[in-house]
Design a protein around this motif. Structure first.
Motif, PDB file in Angstrom:
ATOM      1  N   GLN A  63     -25.716 -71.972  49.951  1.00  9.80           N
ATOM      2  CA  GLN A  63     -25.666 -70.828  50.857  1.00  9.80           C
ATOM      3  C   GLN A  63     -27.004 -70.092  50.892  1.00  9.80           C
ATOM      4  OE1 GLN A  63     -23.094 -70.302  52.891  1.00  9.80           O
ATOM      5  NE2 GLN A  63     -24.204 -68.644  53.858  1.00  9.80           N
ATOM      6  N   LEU A  66     -29.940 -71.414  53.078  1.00 13.19           N
ATOM      7  CA  LEU A  66     -29.915 -71.165  54.518  1.00 13.19           C
ATOM      8  C   LEU A  66     -30.793 -69.982  54.913  1.00 13.19           C
ATOM      9  CD1 LEU A  66     -26.122 -71.791  55.158  1.00 13.19           C
ATOM     10  CD2 LEU A  66     -28.032 -73.381  55.521  1.00 13.19           C
ATOM     11  N   ARG A  72     -34.561 -72.235  58.017  1.00 11.90           N
ATOM     12  CA  ARG A  72     -34.268 -71.509  59.257  1.00 11.90           C
ATOM     13  C   ARG A  72     -35.087 -72.073  60.426  1.00 11.90           C
ATOM     14  NH1 ARG A  72     -31.417 -66.748  58.648  1.00 11.90           N
ATOM     15  NH2 ARG A  72     -32.510 -65.732  60.369  1.00 11.90           N
ATOM     16  N   ILE A  75     -33.539 -75.428  61.481  1.00 13.59           N
ATOM     17  CA  ILE A  75     -32.302 -75.191  62.231  1.00 13.59           C
ATOM     18  C   ILE A  75     -32.635 -74.754  63.656  1.00 13.59           C
ATOM     19  CG2 ILE A  75     -30.287 -73.671  62.424  1.00 13.59           C
ATOM     20  CD1 ILE A  75     -30.198 -73.700  59.306  1.00 13.59           C
TER      21      ILE A  75
END
Length: 100
Positions: A63, A66, A72, A75
């Motif tokens: 977690q 991320l 980031r 993504i």
């Protein structure tokens, strides 16, 4: 206990190789964040799917990863190439015949 995240990412037609390239870029950030394994796969039977298998020292480490700038950014770069179809499972590893 080791945490596993095994999933699929649906990609827009013709974008699989670009998504694979993004996901397989070398990242020393993941090592330091508690990632034990991050494997990306493909299948000729599913040309618009990318498979990802991750092992982490804990669910919390996964977690927290991320929030890493490099994660980031990856993504953000991959999102326009994805179809939105995602699947998979998350679970705690309880043992293996390969180690004690």
């Amino acid at each position: 206990m080791t945490f596993a995240n095994v999933g699929t990412l649906g990609v827009k037609p013709g974008q699989r190789d670009e998504v694979v390239a993004i996901l397989t870029r070398r990242s020393t950030d993941l090592d330091g964040a508690g990632c034990l394994s991050y494997e990306v796969g493909i299948s000729d039977e599913h040309p618009d799917t990318v498979f990802v298998s991750e092992l982490w020292v804990s669910a919390d480490a996964h977690q927290a990863s991320l929030q890493l700038a490099s994660v980031r950014a990856a993504i953000k770069e991959a999102m326009p190439l994805l179809s939105g179809e995602m699947g998979g499972d998350r679970f705690e590893i309880v043992g293996s015949p390969l180690r004690n």
